[in-house]
Design an enzyme around this catalytic site. Structure first.
Site, PDB file in Angstrom:
ATOM      1  N   GLY A   1      20.348  78.069  67.754  1.00  0.00           N
ATOM      2  CA  GLY A   1      20.049  77.345  68.986  1.00  0.00           C
ATOM      3  C   GLY A   1      21.298  77.280  69.830  1.00  0.00           C
ATOM      4  O   GLY A   1      22.403  77.535  69.337  1.00  0.00           O
TER       5      GLY A   1
ATOM      6  N   CYS B   1      22.475  79.808  61.279  1.00  0.00           N
ATOM      7  CA  CYS B   1      23.364  79.533  62.412  1.00  0.00           C
ATOM      8  C   CYS B   1      23.283  78.044  62.815  1.00  0.00           C
ATOM      9  O   CYS B   1      23.635  77.192  62.015  1.00  0.00           O
ATOM     10  CB  CYS B   1      23.040  80.473  63.568  1.00  0.00           C
ATOM     11  SG  CYS B   1      24.358  80.497  64.788  1.00  0.00           S
ATOM     12  N   TYR B   2      22.772  77.726  64.003  1.00  0.00           N
ATOM     13  CA  TYR B   2      22.648  76.309  64.381  1.00  0.00           C
ATOM     14  C   TYR B   2      21.876  75.549  63.307  1.00  0.00           C
ATOM     15  O   TYR B   2      22.221  74.408  62.964  1.00  0.00           O
ATOM     16  CB  TYR B   2      21.918  76.195  65.725  1.00  0.00           C
ATOM     17  CG  TYR B   2      21.653  74.767  66.152  1.00  0.00           C
ATOM     18  CD1 TYR B   2      22.639  74.023  66.793  1.00  0.00           C
ATOM     19  CD2 TYR B   2      20.410  74.167  65.905  1.00  0.00           C
ATOM     20  CE1 TYR B   2      22.403  72.711  67.173  1.00  0.00           C
ATOM     21  CE2 TYR B   2      20.170  72.850  66.279  1.00  0.00           C
ATOM     22  CZ  TYR B   2      21.174  72.129  66.917  1.00  0.00           C
ATOM     23  OH  TYR B   2      20.933  70.833  67.291  1.00  0.00           O
TER      24      TYR B   2
ATOM     25  N   HIS C   1      23.428  85.706  60.931  1.00  0.00           N
ATOM     26  CA  HIS C   1      22.013  85.946  61.250  1.00  0.00           C
ATOM     27  C   HIS C   1      21.429  87.033  60.336  1.00  0.00           C
ATOM     28  O   HIS C   1      21.565  88.219  60.640  1.00  0.00           O
ATOM     29  CB  HIS C   1      21.877  86.387  62.711  1.00  0.00           C
ATOM     30  CG  HIS C   1      22.127  85.275  63.674  1.00  0.00           C
ATOM     31  ND1 HIS C   1      21.138  84.427  64.091  1.00  0.00           N
ATOM     32  CD2 HIS C   1      23.266  84.865  64.274  1.00  0.00           C
ATOM     33  CE1 HIS C   1      21.645  83.536  64.930  1.00  0.00           C
ATOM     34  NE2 HIS C   1      22.935  83.777  65.055  1.00  0.00           N
TER      35      HIS C   1
ATOM     36  N   SER D   1      -9.858  97.785  77.480  1.00  0.00           N
ATOM     37  CA  SER D   1      -9.021  98.532  78.421  1.00  0.00           C
ATOM     38  C   SER D   1      -8.611  99.874  77.847  1.00  0.00           C
ATOM     39  O   SER D   1      -8.129 100.741  78.567  1.00  0.00           O
ATOM     40  CB  SER D   1      -7.770  97.721  78.739  1.00  0.00           C
ATOM     41  OG  SER D   1      -6.925  97.689  77.607  1.00  0.00           O
ATOM     42  N   GLY D   2      -8.762 100.018  76.514  1.00  0.00           N
ATOM     43  CA  GLY D   2      -8.269 101.235  75.885  1.00  0.00           C
ATOM     44  C   GLY D   2      -6.839 101.044  75.389  1.00  0.00           C
ATOM     45  O   GLY D   2      -6.286 101.909  74.724  1.00  0.00           O
ATOM     46  N   GLY D   3      -6.221  99.900  75.706  1.00  0.00           N
ATOM     47  CA  GLY D   3      -4.891  99.582  75.173  1.00  0.00           C
ATOM     48  C   GLY D   3      -5.017  99.199  73.699  1.00  0.00           C
ATOM     49  O   GLY D   3      -6.125  99.007  73.199  1.00  0.00           O
ATOM     50  N   VAL D   4      -3.859  99.073  73.047  1.00  0.00           N
ATOM     51  CA  VAL D   4      -3.879  98.831  71.601  1.00  0.00           C
ATOM     52  C   VAL D   4      -4.589  97.515  71.262  1.00  0.00           C
ATOM     53  O   VAL D   4      -5.460  97.472  70.382  1.00  0.00           O
ATOM     54  CB  VAL D   4      -2.435  98.755  71.037  1.00  0.00           C
ATOM     55  CG1 VAL D   4      -2.458  98.668  69.527  1.00  0.00           C
ATOM     56  CG2 VAL D   4      -1.614  99.923  71.504  1.00  0.00           C
ATOM     57  N   ASP D   5      -4.239  96.443  71.978  1.00  0.00           N
ATOM     58  CA  ASP D   5      -4.754  95.130  71.587  1.00  0.00           C
ATOM     59  C   ASP D   5      -6.271  95.045  71.748  1.00  0.00           C
ATOM     60  O   ASP D   5      -6.977  94.633  70.827  1.00  0.00           O
ATOM     61  CB  ASP D   5      -4.082  94.014  72.402  1.00  0.00           C
ATOM     62  CG  ASP D   5      -2.574  94.040  72.251  1.00  0.00           C
ATOM     63  OD1 ASP D   5      -2.094  94.656  71.274  1.00  0.00           O
ATOM     64  OD2 ASP D   5      -1.875  93.463  73.097  1.00  0.00           O
ATOM     65  N   SER D   6      -6.766  95.436  72.934  1.00  0.00           N
ATOM     66  CA  SER D   6      -8.217  95.282  73.113  1.00  0.00           C
ATOM     67  C   SER D   6      -8.961  96.260  72.215  1.00  0.00           C
ATOM     68  O   SER D   6     -10.057  95.949  71.734  1.00  0.00           O
ATOM     69  CB  SER D   6      -8.617  95.407  74.584  1.00  0.00           C
ATOM     70  OG  SER D   6      -8.486  96.719  75.046  1.00  0.00           O
ATOM     71  N   SER D   7      -8.381  97.416  71.928  1.00  0.00           N
ATOM     72  CA  SER D   7      -9.072  98.374  71.048  1.00  0.00           C
ATOM     73  C   SER D   7      -9.171  97.840  69.626  1.00  0.00           C
ATOM     74  O   SER D   7     -10.225  97.923  68.998  1.00  0.00           O
ATOM     75  CB  SER D   7      -8.336  99.713  71.013  1.00  0.00           C
ATOM     76  OG  SER D   7      -8.313 100.278  72.294  1.00  0.00           O
TER      77      SER D   7
END
Ligand code: XMP
Length: 514
Positions: free
Chosen positions: A55, A82-83, A169, A223-229
């Site tokens: 943070g 870290c923080y 980290h 839409s043919g995009g990854v998420d909606s497919s």
């Protein structure tokens, strides 16, 4: 299905999502909660372990993000990073001070390999440090388990209480053995078994969707995009023909894209669902005629998209569920809120719910990161070209044509882009750049072809490397590739006589040209 869960408590560091992703890569489900989330709420999730992030503050600053010290006696293992490590020490009676010098960058750390956290890690290992404050004295009961030349407490632990603190980290790739350390935390310290697997996610999601939806009707804007497919296929597998997918071809897609989407989701494809393709090219071209201003174009496309969808929805009638392809980063980013200035209004399908008569939204990908969505897509048997697709903006080629859109310009940019993508694949570079495409400038210039003067358009090629799409570097593509692409484009695409390469990063440019 209830998964083993590790909770990341976010104190405003830059790497909250990265930590969760790394934990999931280890095969353990991980969720992010703001530090405002009360301990009872966290306990109710029955976490196997808790990770506190970095943070921007100093723990001794009264305005800094804090947490109740009861967290450390709740019987749940905690790893502070870290923080988060400083906060743990501070709240438990240690001493955190401003370091004489900021420690930043790759640093050699000597670790005690007898610690459960560092089991199997090299005794001297490279870690990523980025801190102004340091732990001057660990809290009572803690032993130091790592140090660097300038940081006496690079890690401390009270193993019998399940408490671990690391100043560096482990989640960033610069920490060479960071994933090993996180795996040690979740498997050795938290005793997880690792039940977060894509095949079981897919199977349990399909079963849960089937149960939730019952005999209901479902509508999905594809839409043919990854998420909606991926969302559409999960639903198709769950409820088959109770699902209707509406795919709007706005005439601003890449070459052959509409047909590719139809090949997968249409009647000839492998899934049993109702697929409606709306060929709305002319409508969009008419609305866009003569419009030059980028935001105006976006607005027109967003509004027209809703109109087209609305008409379809009316024909379909009342549905019970509307599918949205929301993914986990959207959930985290909207939950934690941001006040950043609007540089571009990113049109997705955000306006849809108003125009559809439905009972509830279903978001089957709500808990997944993008790479997990792709893994789920592969698990579901979606073609690789669809699953590994690069991001493509909702307004499509309209924002890759500077100035007014015409069908001829769309054709030019489609052809040039197809050539660029083909040559990138041939050179084996298609996996290297995060996003690459051809765009059409509004510039015309004089050229000479076959002894004739030409006065034609210039295509610009853009390829960027980025992980977050908020900042990006131009990809250093080789000259051989660029000259092959340039000569193919001027030879094969009518009305183009010049090809340029965009060398600007983001900032100051953006990825898209508009
Ligand atoms: P910029 O151009 O803002 O793009 O650097 C960052 C990422 O966002 C995508 N992008 C959009 N996506 N609607 C979208 O759905 C939009 O209007 C839009 N504009 C940019 C861009 O492709 C890149 O991945």
């Amino acid at each position: 299905m209830q998964h083993e869960t590790v909770i990341v408590i976010d104190f405003g560091g830059q790497y909250n999502q990265l930590i969760a992703r790394r934990v999931r890569e280890c095969g353990v489900y991980c969720e992010i909660c703001s530090y405002h989330t009360g301990l009872d709420e966290i306990r109710a999730k029955q976490p196997k372990g808790i990770i506190l992030t970095g943070g921007p503050n100093s723990v001794y600053d009264p305005a800094s993000a804090g947490y109740t010290p009861e967290l450390f006696s709740a019987g749940i293992p905690v790893l502070g990073i870290c923080y988060g490590s400083q906060l743990m020490m501070h709240l438990l009676g240690g001493r955190v001070e401003r370091a004489p010098e900021r420690e930043y960058g790759k640093t050699e750390v000597a670790v005690d390999t007898g610690s459960m956290l560092f089991e199997g890690v090299s005794p001297k290992t490279v870690c990523w440090m980025s801190h102004n404050d340091y732990i001057a004295e660990p809290a009572p009961g803690f032993v130091v388990s790592a140090c660097t030349a300038s940081c006496p407490v690079a890690a401390a632990e009270a193993p019998e209480r399940g408490l671990y603190a690391v100043q560096f980290h482990p989640e960033v790739l610069h920490t060479r053995e960071g994933t090993k350390m996180l795996a040690n935390f979740v498997y050795r310290v938290c005793d997880c078994k690792g039940d977060w697997k894509m095949d079981s996610f897919v199977a349990s999601t399909i079963a849960a969707l089937r149960q939730k939806i019952g005999g209901g009707r479902v509508l999905c804007a594809l839409s043919g995009g990854v998420d909606s497919s991926v969302a559409a296929v999960l639903l198709a597998k769950a409820v088959g023909r109770q699902l209707t997918c509406v795919f709007v071809d706005h005439g601003l897609l890449r070459k052959n894209e509409g047909d590719e989407v139809e090949a997968v989701f249409g009647p000839a494809g492998p899934y049993d669902l109702n697929f409606i393709r709306v060929d709305a090219q002319q409508r969009f071209y008419e609305k866009l005629a003569g419009v030059e201003e980028p935001e105006h174009k976006r607005r027109i496309i967003g509004e027209e998209f809703i109109r087209v969808f609305e008409e379809q929805a009316q024909k379909i009638g009342r549905v019970d569920y509307l599918v949205q392809g929301t993914i986990y980063p959207d959930v985290v980013e909207s939950g934690l809120g941001g006040e950043s200035a609007v540089i571009k209004s990113h049109h997705n399908v955000g306006g849809l719910p108003d125009c559809v008569d439905f009972k509830e939204i279903v978001e089957p990908l709500r808990s997944l990161f993008k790479d997990e969505v792709r893994a789920a897509g592969r698990e579901l048997g979606l073609p690789e070209q669809l699953v590994s697709r690069q991001p493509f903006p909702g307004p499509g080629l309209a924002i890759r044509i500077i100035g007014a859109v015409t069908p001829e310009k769309v054709k030019m940019v489609q052809e040039a882009d197809a050539i660029f993508r083909e040559e990138m694949a041939r050179a084996g570079l298609d996996g290297d750049a995060s996003q690459y495409f051809a765009a059409l400038t509004n510039m015309r210039s004089v050229g000479v072809m076959g002894d004739e003067r030409t006065y034609d358009y210039a295509v610009v090629l853009r390829a960027v490397a980025t992980t977050d799409f908020m900042t990006a570097e131009a990809a250093p593509l080789g000259w051989e590739l660029l000259s092959t692409v340039a000569s193919r484009i001027v030879n094969e695409v009518p009305q183009v006589n010049r090809v340029l390469y965009d060398c600007t990063g983001k900032p100051p440019a953006t990825i898209e040209l508009e």
